[in-house]
Scaffold this motif. Structure first.
Motif, mmCIF file in Angstrom:
data_model
loop_
_atom_site.group_PDB
_atom_site.id
_atom_site.type_symbol
_atom_site.label_atom_id
_atom_site.label_comp_id
_atom_site.label_asym_id
_atom_site.label_seq_id
_atom_site.Cartn_x
_atom_site.Cartn_y
_atom_site.Cartn_z
ATOM 1 N N HIS A 26 0.826 -1.216 0.000
ATOM 2 C CA HIS A 26 0.000 0.000 0.000
ATOM 3 C C HIS A 26 0.854 1.257 0.000
ATOM 4 C CE1 HIS A 26 0.267 0.737 4.433
ATOM 5 N NE2 HIS A 26 0.182 -0.573 4.568
ATOM 6 N N ASP A 32 6.110 0.867 7.264
ATOM 7 C CA ASP A 32 4.792 0.310 6.944
ATOM 8 C C ASP A 32 4.088 1.316 6.034
ATOM 9 O OD1 ASP A 32 2.265 -0.723 6.805
ATOM 10 O OD2 ASP A 32 1.778 -0.427 8.907
ATOM 11 N N ASP A 33 4.124 1.244 4.743
ATOM 12 C CA ASP A 33 4.508 0.044 4.055
ATOM 13 C C ASP A 33 5.555 0.350 2.993
ATOM 14 O OD1 ASP A 33 4.444 -2.623 3.276
ATOM 15 O OD2 ASP A 33 2.655 -2.409 2.079
ATOM 16 N N GLU A 66 -5.089 1.778 2.676
ATOM 17 C CA GLU A 66 -5.110 0.496 3.401
ATOM 18 C C GLU A 66 -5.281 0.752 4.891
ATOM 19 O OE1 GLU A 66 -3.808 -2.885 5.742
ATOM 20 O OE2 GLU A 66 -2.879 -0.914 5.729
ATOM 21 N N GLU A 67 -4.621 1.787 5.368
ATOM 22 C CA GLU A 67 -4.566 2.029 6.816
ATOM 23 C C GLU A 67 -5.895 2.483 7.403
ATOM 24 O OE1 GLU A 67 -2.288 1.168 8.715
ATOM 25 O OE2 GLU A 67 -0.453 1.014 7.529
ATOM 26 N N ASP A 84 3.016 -6.745 3.512
ATOM 27 C CA ASP A 84 2.564 -5.759 4.500
ATOM 28 C C ASP A 84 2.463 -6.306 5.919
ATOM 29 O OD1 ASP A 84 1.674 -3.297 5.432
ATOM 30 O OD2 ASP A 84 -0.423 -3.734 4.968
HETATM 31 ZN ZN ZN Z 1 0.607 -1.646 6.372
#
Ligand code: ZN
Length: 365
Positions: free
Chosen positions: A72, A102-103, A134-135, A157
């Protein structure tokens, strides 16, 4: 030590501050990167769902193949002002911001492997996917429509060290309840009122908190209501979640909660309304499934074996599995995710990049 080129790509990517919904500069970096390699850049319409400034980035290599590699493009917190520190065995920030690993760790691994596989002319048909949000909501992977040929995939991830993989996760059922009582003057006519606070408090004592059996958990994380101390409160809202290893168990637990809460309302003459939705659903990838087999082959060539793990968190892999695309979330080794103490070991980073390379250059049969 870390490969110079991998380090450089990671430095480039972590120089970009891009939280959820603000992924456009990361997409622009990837566009330039892949076009320089002679590949075609594509973006879908995920911004319509995420309300952000970018769609998902999709790179189809040699027709797109039967599987995808993904990471992501957003970070959960800003990395503005990041100072990277390259220690003897790891990369950290200076402790005042997250590292953004991340990420960006997963993203760098994939781009590094891509460049190498193109240069060496070893690349096989596959699709690269770089998602948005994504988060926050999994909006990118939820919106994404895989090409008909895509059967399985890999998300880069997980905080775990490669070759650990998330082969199984729980699902997350979110809910809220609103309890309705009746307001009245607390001093002059308290008997005319029905306290929604009293009802809610009694209801939540029936709630199954914490670890439930082997695979499930429950939590109420927010409660709000009331206006003034001299008013019998007429409305209280609570919000919470159930995590469950399978949909049926989760639904069953929720139905029991509804029944218990309804009973409390009845006792006090109150009413309630509620809403529930699966934020992400569980998945389980088995050793005979295609992504497991390809992963096993790739790490096998490195003298390693997959380490399948269960996770109580969600990722883009949950959204992809929900679409029927069997997908594993791979360990990249981005540890302490979301904190200012995020770090990645050179050993894990190097291995994650090597796995990405393997997954782009190896076929199942
Ligand atoms: Zn992530």
């Amino acid at each position: 030590m870390i490969d110079e080129r991998l380090r450089r790509i990671f430095e480039d990517l972590t120089s970009i501050d891009a939280t959820s919904g603000n992924e456009a500069p990361v997409a622009a970096y990837i566009k330039e990167f892949v076009e320089r390699l002679g590949l075609e850049f594509d973006m879908d319409g995920a911004a319509s769902l995420s309300k952000g400034n970018s769609g998902n980035v999709i790179i189809r290599i040699k027709g797109g193949g039967d599987h995808f590699l993904a990471s992501h493009m957003d970070t959960p917190r800003s990395t503005k002002g990041l100072v990277r520190i390259f220690h003897e065995d790891r990369i950290t920030s200076d402790g005042t911001t997250p590292l953004g690993v991340d990420d960006r760790g997963g993203l760098s691994s994939i781009l590094y492997a891509l460049e190498k596989a193109v240069a060496e002319d070893t690349i096989k048909p596959c699709t690269l996917l770089f998602t948005v949000c994504e988060e926050t909501t999994l909006a990118g992977s939820t919106f994404f429509t895989p090409d008909p040929g895509i059967r399985y995939g890999f998300i880069f991830d997980s905080y775990m060290s490669p070759p650990a993989i998330v082969s199984e996760t729980c699902g997350l059922l979110e809910f809220d309840f609103t309890f309705h009582g009746r307001s009245s003057h607390a001093g002059i006519a308290p008997e005319k009122g029905i306290s929604a606070i009293q009802v809610a408090c009694e209801a939540v004592t029936k709630f199954p908190y914490g670890k439930l059996g082997e695979k499930d958990t429950g939590n109420i994380g927010r409660i709000s209501g009331g206006t003034a101390t001299n008013v019998v409160c007429d409305s209280v809202k609570i919000s919470g979640e159930i995590r469950s290893g399978n949909l049926e168990d989760g639904e069953k637990r929720f139905r029991k909660i509804v029944e218990d809460f309804e009973e409390v309302c009845k006792k006090h003459g109150a009413t309630m309304e509620y809403r529930s939705a699966w934020d992400f659903t569980p998945y389980h990838i088995h050793p005979e499934d295609e992504p497991y087999r390809l992963f096993e082959k790739v790490v096998g060539a490195m003298g390693l074996k997959p380490v399948p793990m269960k996770s109580m968190g969600g990722s883009d892999a949950n959204a992809m599995n929900k679409k029927g695309i069997k997908t594993i979330n791979l360990g990249v080794g981005a540890q302490n995710p979301h904190g200012n103490d995020e770090f990645i070991l050179y050993e894990d980073f190097t291995r994650a990049a090597a796995i990405a390379y393997g997954l782009m250059t190896t076929t199942l049969d």
